[in-house]
Design a protein around this motif. Sequence first.
Motif, PDB file in Angstrom:
ATOM      1  N   VAL A  62       1.075  -3.037  -4.244  1.00  0.00           N
ATOM      2  CA  VAL A  62       1.058  -3.328  -2.601  1.00  0.00           C
ATOM      3  C   VAL A  62       0.936  -1.748  -1.967  1.00  0.00           C
ATOM      4  N   LEU A  63      -0.237  -1.761  -1.228  1.00  0.00           N
ATOM      5  CA  LEU A  63      -0.649  -0.613  -0.317  1.00  0.00           C
ATOM      6  C   LEU A  63      -0.481  -0.962   1.122  1.00  0.00           C
ATOM      7  N   ARG A  64       0.331  -0.152   1.985  1.00  0.00           N
ATOM      8  CA  ARG A  64       0.707  -0.711   3.329  1.00  0.00           C
ATOM      9  C   ARG A  64      -0.101   0.488   4.099  1.00  0.00           C
ATOM     10  N   ALA A  65      -0.750   0.168   5.333  1.00  0.00           N
ATOM     11  CA  ALA A  65      -1.293   1.051   6.113  1.00  0.00           C
ATOM     12  C   ALA A  65      -0.244   1.768   6.841  1.00  0.00           C
ATOM     13  N   GLY A  66      -0.422   3.152   6.913  1.00  0.00           N
ATOM     14  CA  GLY A  66       0.248   4.161   7.520  1.00  0.00           C
ATOM     15  C   GLY A  66       1.445   4.663   6.475  1.00  0.00           C
ATOM     16  N   ASP A  67       1.479   4.254   5.446  1.00  0.00           N
ATOM     17  CA  ASP A  67       2.471   4.632   4.335  1.00  0.00           C
ATOM     18  C   ASP A  67       1.809   5.097   2.989  1.00  0.00           C
ATOM     19  N   PRO A  68       1.980   6.389   2.799  1.00  0.00           N
ATOM     20  CA  PRO A  68       1.128   6.631   1.406  1.00  0.00           C
ATOM     21  C   PRO A  68       1.908   6.286   0.250  1.00  0.00           C
ATOM     22  N   ARG A  69       3.297   5.850   0.321  1.00  0.00           N
ATOM     23  CA  ARG A  69       3.760   5.501  -0.899  1.00  0.00           C
ATOM     24  C   ARG A  69       3.072   4.198  -1.215  1.00  0.00           C
ATOM     25  N   VAL A  70       3.393   3.747  -2.590  1.00  0.00           N
ATOM     26  CA  VAL A  70       3.035   2.785  -3.415  1.00  0.00           C
ATOM     27  C   VAL A  70       4.047   1.921  -3.725  1.00  0.00           C
ATOM     28  N   ARG A  71       3.973   0.390  -3.621  1.00  0.00           N
ATOM     29  CA  ARG A  71       4.960  -0.291  -4.067  1.00  0.00           C
ATOM     30  C   ARG A  71       4.396  -1.282  -5.268  1.00  0.00           C
ATOM     31  N   VAL A  72       5.155  -1.317  -6.203  1.00  0.00           N
ATOM     32  CA  VAL A  72       4.909  -2.053  -7.293  1.00  0.00           C
ATOM     33  C   VAL A  72       5.951  -3.235  -7.829  1.00  0.00           C
ATOM     34  N   ALA A  73       5.496  -4.361  -8.092  1.00  0.00           N
ATOM     35  CA  ALA A  73       6.475  -5.497  -7.937  1.00  0.00           C
ATOM     36  C   ALA A  73       6.229  -6.492  -9.361  1.00  0.00           C
ATOM     37  N   GLY A  98      12.915 -19.008  -6.206  1.00  0.00           N
ATOM     38  CA  GLY A  98      13.238 -20.221  -7.292  1.00  0.00           C
ATOM     39  C   GLY A  98      13.713 -20.007  -8.615  1.00  0.00           C
ATOM     40  N   GLY A  99      14.922 -19.176  -8.417  1.00  0.00           N
ATOM     41  CA  GLY A  99      15.572 -18.887  -9.541  1.00  0.00           C
ATOM     42  C   GLY A  99      15.036 -17.572 -10.369  1.00  0.00           C
ATOM     43  N   VAL A 100      14.047 -17.164  -9.846  1.00  0.00           N
ATOM     44  CA  VAL A 100      13.391 -16.023 -10.565  1.00  0.00           C
ATOM     45  C   VAL A 100      13.702 -14.767  -9.898  1.00  0.00           C
ATOM     46  N   LEU A 101      14.231 -13.651 -10.410  1.00  0.00           N
ATOM     47  CA  LEU A 101      14.306 -12.418  -9.727  1.00  0.00           C
ATOM     48  C   LEU A 101      12.980 -11.511  -9.836  1.00  0.00           C
ATOM     49  N   ARG A 102      12.852 -10.954  -8.680  1.00  0.00           N
ATOM     50  CA  ARG A 102      11.643 -10.141  -8.749  1.00  0.00           C
ATOM     51  C   ARG A 102      11.730  -8.807  -8.157  1.00  0.00           C
ATOM     52  N   ALA A 103      11.404  -7.731  -8.510  1.00  0.00           N
ATOM     53  CA  ALA A 103      11.840  -6.347  -8.104  1.00  0.00           C
ATOM     54  C   ALA A 103      10.735  -5.718  -7.640  1.00  0.00           C
ATOM     55  N   THR A 104      10.724  -5.144  -6.575  1.00  0.00           N
ATOM     56  CA  THR A 104       9.611  -4.282  -5.968  1.00  0.00           C
ATOM     57  C   THR A 104      10.178  -2.767  -5.733  1.00  0.00           C
ATOM     58  N   LEU A 105       9.449  -1.903  -6.363  1.00  0.00           N
ATOM     59  CA  LEU A 105       9.896  -0.449  -6.303  1.00  0.00           C
ATOM     60  C   LEU A 105       8.962   0.353  -5.479  1.00  0.00           C
ATOM     61  N   THR A 106       9.472   1.341  -4.688  1.00  0.00           N
ATOM     62  CA  THR A 106       8.656   2.088  -3.951  1.00  0.00           C
ATOM     63  C   THR A 106       8.512   3.549  -4.460  1.00  0.00           C
ATOM     64  N   SER A 107       7.391   3.726  -4.703  1.00  0.00           N
ATOM     65  CA  SER A 107       7.081   5.315  -5.420  1.00  0.00           C
ATOM     66  C   SER A 107       7.512   6.267  -4.638  1.00  0.00           C
ATOM     67  N   VAL A 108       7.537   7.395  -5.119  1.00  0.00           N
ATOM     68  CA  VAL A 108       7.447   8.786  -4.294  1.00  0.00           C
ATOM     69  C   VAL A 108       6.247   9.084  -3.911  1.00  0.00           C
TER      70      VAL A 108
END
Length: 290
Positions: free
Chosen positions: A272-283, A120-130
């Motif tokens: 965001v936490l995903r099963a099977g992936d220890p990394r963490v996503r922050v958006a 909707g015209g808004v940019l949203r960034a999602t990083l994936t941690s170490v």
Amino acid sequence: MTTDAGPAVLRYTAFSREPEGGNPAGVVLDASVLDDPAMLAVAAELGYSETAFLTAPPADLGGVPGRAFTLRFFSPKAEVTFCGHATVAASVALAERIGPGELLFATPAGPVPVTVAEDGGVLRATLTSVAPHTEEISGPDLAEALDALRWPAADLDPALPARIAYAGARHLVIGAGSRERLAGLDYDFGRLEAVMRRLDLTTLQLVWRAGPELFHVRNPFPVGGVVEDAATGAAAAAFGAYARELGLVPEEAVLTLHQGQDMGRPGVLTVVLRAGDPRVRVAGTAVRIP
């Protein structure tokens, strides 16, 4: 862009759609002419909790050509291993110039991929941690930190035990027993800074749980020369790892963190936490400050 006066310093605020909200960060998209003292001087002059500096990527980083960079972070006092809000700010600044999509950053903490999408015209960034981890804090160290905060142990939430959590930087997570306790932040700056330096902490992640996946947080940052960070992506990633490791939330979950209200700069961070992936996503979003 570099001018005769030096590289351009952009100003963005992350985790908000309004310039008055979120956490401001400086962004230097071409820092190739700056050495470490010069980067520190830029960050100190700007006065934000962190400023992001981008240069060419190392040869072994990989990623899409033109969308991979080296990314470093400086507070007004020192370099920081990882900063989430400045990563989001830099990613949105880049996406405004080269388009949304995948980005890859070589940071002092390790490679950090980021996805920028437009909605909707808004940019949203999602990083994936170490890869994150948590560790115990000793009773005397916790007591010293609480004394510096001027928080009685009786004001804590026993369901949120204190831990040191890492997802690119080290943060001490402390659970407040009430929203009122979280709102009452009046700490001994020098004493807390000394404790944090001894324990190699970047911020404290002070947390009050408002619902199963809803939290309010605050982040003292005296080691960076800042009383409080308004929205802290690195601490949010560390908290996500903490909450999952302690079984406070499901292995797969979406957490909402509200931060900055007590400073008059409200922001929202999505973890965001995903099963099977220890990394963490922050958006989150980011917007340029006029």
